[in-house]
Design an enzyme around this catalytic site. Structure first.
Site, PDB file in Angstrom:
ATOM      1  N   ASN A   9       0.672  -1.681   0.064  1.00  4.43           N
ATOM      2  CA  ASN A   9      -0.378  -0.228   0.105  1.00  4.43           C
ATOM      3  C   ASN A   9       0.807   0.887   0.480  1.00  4.43           C
ATOM      4  O   ASN A   9       1.634   1.620   1.379  1.00  4.43           O
ATOM      5  CB  ASN A   9      -1.220  -0.189   1.681  1.00  4.43           C
ATOM      6  CG  ASN A   9      -1.726   0.825   1.663  1.00  4.43           C
ATOM      7  OD1 ASN A   9      -1.935   1.723   0.901  1.00  4.43           O
ATOM      8  ND2 ASN A   9      -2.472   1.524   2.445  1.00  4.43           N
ATOM      9  N   TRP A  10       1.048   1.451  -1.459  1.00  5.58           N
ATOM     10  CA  TRP A  10       2.163   3.081  -1.293  1.00  5.58           C
ATOM     11  C   TRP A  10       1.276   3.869  -0.609  1.00  5.58           C
ATOM     12  O   TRP A  10       2.040   5.277  -0.551  1.00  5.58           O
ATOM     13  CB  TRP A  10       2.034   3.185  -3.169  1.00  5.58           C
ATOM     14  CG  TRP A  10       3.053   2.188  -3.397  1.00  5.58           C
ATOM     15  CD1 TRP A  10       3.764   0.740  -2.443  1.00  5.58           C
ATOM     16  CD2 TRP A  10       3.842   1.467  -4.839  1.00  5.58           C
ATOM     17  NE1 TRP A  10       3.995   0.179  -3.646  1.00  5.58           N
ATOM     18  CE2 TRP A  10       4.509   0.487  -4.337  1.00  5.58           C
ATOM     19  CE3 TRP A  10       3.548   2.368  -5.512  1.00  5.58           C
ATOM     20  CZ2 TRP A  10       4.926   0.328  -5.869  1.00  5.58           C
ATOM     21  CZ3 TRP A  10       3.849   2.418  -7.101  1.00  5.58           C
ATOM     22  CH2 TRP A  10       4.262   1.117  -7.143  1.00  5.58           C
ATOM     23  N   LYS A  11       0.132   4.261  -0.115  1.00 11.46           N
ATOM     24  CA  LYS A  11      -0.358   5.296   0.383  1.00 11.46           C
ATOM     25  C   LYS A  11      -0.014   6.982  -0.530  1.00 11.46           C
ATOM     26  O   LYS A  11       0.036   6.751  -1.493  1.00 11.46           O
ATOM     27  CB  LYS A  11       0.266   5.727   1.511  1.00 11.46           C
ATOM     28  CG  LYS A  11      -0.159   4.137   2.651  1.00 11.46           C
ATOM     29  CD  LYS A  11       0.245   4.374   4.444  1.00 11.46           C
ATOM     30  CE  LYS A  11      -0.186   3.538   4.543  1.00 11.46           C
ATOM     31  NZ  LYS A  11       0.199   3.269   6.594  1.00 11.46           N
ATOM     32  N   HIS A  96      -9.330   0.424   5.170  1.00 10.82           N
ATOM     33  CA  HIS A  96      -7.980   1.608   5.840  1.00 10.82           C
ATOM     34  C   HIS A  96      -8.937   2.139   6.707  1.00 10.82           C
ATOM     35  O   HIS A  96      -8.810   2.931   6.987  1.00 10.82           O
ATOM     36  CB  HIS A  96      -7.141   1.708   4.543  1.00 10.82           C
ATOM     37  CG  HIS A  96      -5.747   1.892   5.196  1.00 10.82           C
ATOM     38  ND1 HIS A  96      -5.371   2.870   6.172  1.00 10.82           N
ATOM     39  CD2 HIS A  96      -4.818   0.832   5.035  1.00 10.82           C
ATOM     40  CE1 HIS A  96      -4.189   2.241   6.069  1.00 10.82           C
ATOM     41  NE2 HIS A  96      -4.300   1.551   6.091  1.00 10.82           N
ATOM     42  N   GLU A  98      -6.222   4.307   7.611  1.00 11.08           N
ATOM     43  CA  GLU A  98      -6.987   5.881   7.395  1.00 11.08           C
ATOM     44  C   GLU A  98      -8.007   6.801   7.414  1.00 11.08           C
ATOM     45  O   GLU A  98      -8.007   7.459   7.180  1.00 11.08           O
ATOM     46  CB  GLU A  98      -5.478   6.272   7.354  1.00 11.08           C
ATOM     47  CG  GLU A  98      -4.353   6.187   7.775  1.00 11.08           C
ATOM     48  CD  GLU A  98      -2.925   5.535   7.030  1.00 11.08           C
ATOM     49  OE1 GLU A  98      -2.540   5.520   5.307  1.00 11.08           O
ATOM     50  OE2 GLU A  98      -1.685   4.947   7.697  1.00 11.08           O
ATOM     51  N   GLU A 168      -5.592  -5.058  10.497  1.00  6.51           N
ATOM     52  CA  GLU A 168      -4.321  -4.066  10.732  1.00  6.51           C
ATOM     53  C   GLU A 168      -4.575  -3.326  11.869  1.00  6.51           C
ATOM     54  O   GLU A 168      -5.362  -2.430  12.102  1.00  6.51           O
ATOM     55  CB  GLU A 168      -4.637  -3.336   9.766  1.00  6.51           C
ATOM     56  CG  GLU A 168      -3.905  -3.924   8.131  1.00  6.51           C
ATOM     57  CD  GLU A 168      -3.501  -2.691   7.025  1.00  6.51           C
ATOM     58  OE1 GLU A 168      -2.150  -2.509   6.519  1.00  6.51           O
ATOM     59  OE2 GLU A 168      -4.006  -1.413   6.849  1.00  6.51           O
ATOM     60  N   GLY A 174       2.772   2.009  10.703  1.00  5.96           N
ATOM     61  CA  GLY A 174       3.132   3.217  10.444  1.00  5.96           C
ATOM     62  C   GLY A 174       3.756   4.185  12.436  1.00  5.96           C
ATOM     63  O   GLY A 174       4.837   4.553  11.699  1.00  5.96           O
ATOM     64  N   SER A 214       3.417  -2.378  10.378  1.00 10.17           N
ATOM     65  CA  SER A 214       5.124  -2.152  10.485  1.00 10.17           C
ATOM     66  C   SER A 214       5.712  -3.867  10.052  1.00 10.17           C
ATOM     67  O   SER A 214       6.759  -3.939  10.680  1.00 10.17           O
ATOM     68  CB  SER A 214       5.269  -2.024  11.993  1.00 10.17           C
ATOM     69  OG  SER A 214       4.798  -0.667  12.253  1.00 10.17           O
ATOM     70  N   GLY A 235       2.859  -0.970   4.625  1.00 15.85           N
ATOM     71  CA  GLY A 235       2.977   0.385   3.618  1.00 15.85           C
ATOM     72  C   GLY A 235       4.442   0.836   3.923  1.00 15.85           C
ATOM     73  O   GLY A 235       4.691   0.491   2.584  1.00 15.85           O
ATOM     74  N   GLY A 236       5.021   1.546   4.775  1.00 13.23           N
ATOM     75  CA  GLY A 236       6.061   2.338   4.831  1.00 13.23           C
ATOM     76  C   GLY A 236       7.815   1.400   4.089  1.00 13.23           C
ATOM     77  O   GLY A 236       7.845   1.494   3.128  1.00 13.23           O
TER      78      GLY A 236
HETATM   79  P1  PGA Z   1       2.816   0.448   8.044  1.00 12.09           P
HETATM   80  O1  PGA Z   1       1.309   0.425   6.740  1.00 12.09           O
HETATM   81  O2  PGA Z   1       3.224  -0.946   6.921  1.00 12.09           O
HETATM   82  O3  PGA Z   1       3.253   1.685   6.879  1.00 12.09           O
HETATM   83  O4  PGA Z   1       2.835  -0.024   9.137  1.00 12.09           O
HETATM   84  C1  PGA Z   1       0.849  -0.852   6.617  1.00 12.09           C
HETATM   85  C2  PGA Z   1      -0.666  -0.163   6.093  1.00 12.09           C
HETATM   86  O5  PGA Z   1      -1.528   0.772   6.677  1.00 12.09           O
HETATM   87  O6  PGA Z   1      -1.135  -0.909   5.210  1.00 12.09           O
END
Ligand code: PGA
Length: 257
Positions: A9-11, A96, A98, A168, A174, A214, A235-236
Site C-alpha cells: 500500500n503505497w499510500k 483502511h 486511515e 491491521e 506506521g 510495520s 505500507g512503509g
Molecule cells: P505500515 O502500514 O506497514 O507502514 O505500518 C501498513 C498499512 O497501513 O497498510
C-alpha cells in the site's frame, strides 16, 4: 491450501517517476514462471495508469487504495469501480484505518463500497483493526466483529471468494510497533472463527487474512509463519524495492517449506 498474498500500500507517496521505477524493480525481481505467492501494489490514483503499463503481463497485480460506491455522477474527488477496472486494477483496498480514522468513514459506508466493488468486478481487501485504547479496554474482538459485520453486510458466501481480510491494528500502522506473532495469530484466529460463524467452515478455511502494521523483512517470516496469517499488507516497507522483495522472499520460502 491458502496462497500467501503480499500487498504493498503505497499510500500518498512517491512521484510518477519513482512509482514507475519501483514497479519496474518489483517486476524484475519476480521469479520467472509460476510464483507461489500473490503480489499486489496499490499506488496513488494518479499513478495507476503509468504503473499499470509497467506491471501489465507480469505477476504483480495492480490495486487501488479506495473506491466510491456510486458508478458515476457528481461526486467530486471520488473514483468509481468502473474507472479502476478501466485502468487495469483488479483489486481495491477498502476500510483502511486511515480512511476510517483520518477521513471518518464508518462501517456502513465501508460496507457500501465493498458491495459496489464486488458487484462491479473488483476483488476487495477489507481492512479491520482496533485502536490502542480499544485494545487496552479489551475491546479488540468486539471492534473486529463490528467492522466485519459492517464491511461484509451484503456479501454472500459466493462473493466471499473475492474478499481478502487484512487485520491491521491501528497502533501498529506506521509506528514501527509491530503486533507480536501471538497477538496477530490470536486476532486472525478470532477473525477466522467469525467467518465460520457468519458463513461456514469452507469460507473460513479458504479466506485469506493478511496482517498489516510495520511489517518489515526482520519480522516477516515470524508473522507469516503463524498458522492463520496468510500474507501481509505492507505500507512503509513497500516503498523500497529491496525491503518489499525481502518480504515476498520470506513468503516464497515459507510456501516452499
Ligand atoms: P505500515 O502500514 O506497514 O507502514 O505500518 C501498513 C498499512 O497501513 O497498510
Amino acid at each position: 491450501m491458502r496462497r500467501y498474498f503480499i500487498a504493498g500500500n503505497w499510500k500518498m507517496n512517491l512521484t510518477r517517476a519513482a512509482a514507475e521505477a519501483l514497479a519496474t524493480d518489483l517486476v524484475a525481481a519476480m521469479p520467472a514462471g509460476d510464483s507461489p505467492v500473490d503480489v499486489l501494489v496499490a499506488p496513488a490514483s494518479p499513478y495507476l495508469l503509468p504503473v499499470a503499463s509497467v506491471t501489465a503481463g507480469s505477476h504483480v497485480e495492480l490495486g487501488a487504495q479506495d473506491a466510491y460506491f456510486e458508478s458515476a455522477g457528481a461526486f467530486t474527488g471520488e473514483v468509481s469501480v468502473e474507472m479502476l477496472l478501466d485502468v487495469g486494477c483488479t483489486q481495491v483496498i477498502l476500510g483502511h484505518s486511515e480512511r476510517r480514522h483520518v477521513l471518518g468513514e464508518t462501517d456502513e459506508f465501508t460496507g457500501k463500497k465493498v458491495e459496489a466493488a464486488l458487484a462491479g468486478g473488483l476483488k476487495v481487501i477489507l481492512c479491520v483493526g482496533e485502536l490502542l485504547s480499544e485494545r487496552e479496554a479489551e475491546e479488540t474482538d468486539s471492534v473486529l466483529d463490528r467492522q466485519m459485520a459492517g464491511g461484509l453486510k451484503n456479501v454472500d458466501e459466493r462473493a466471499m471468494e473475492n474478499v481478502v481480510i487484512a487485520y491491521e491494528p491501528v497502533w501498529a500502522i506506521g509506528t514501527g510497533k509491530t503486533a507480536s506473532p501471538d497477538q496477530a495469530e490470536s486476532a486472525h484466529d478470532h477473525l477466522r472463527k467469525w467467518l465460520a460463524n457468519r458463513y461456514n467452515s469452507e469460507v473460513a478455511d479458504r479466506t485469506r487474512i493478511l496482517y498489516g502494521g510495520s511489517v518489515k523483512p526482520e519480522n516477516a517470516s515470524e508473522l507469516l509463519g503463524q498458522p492463520n496469517v496468510d500474507g501481509a499488507l505492507v505500507g512503509g516497507a513497500s516503498l523500497k524495492a529491496d525491503l518489499f522483495n525481502a518480504i515476498i522472499e520470506a513468503a516464497v520460502e515459507l510456501a516452499g517449506s
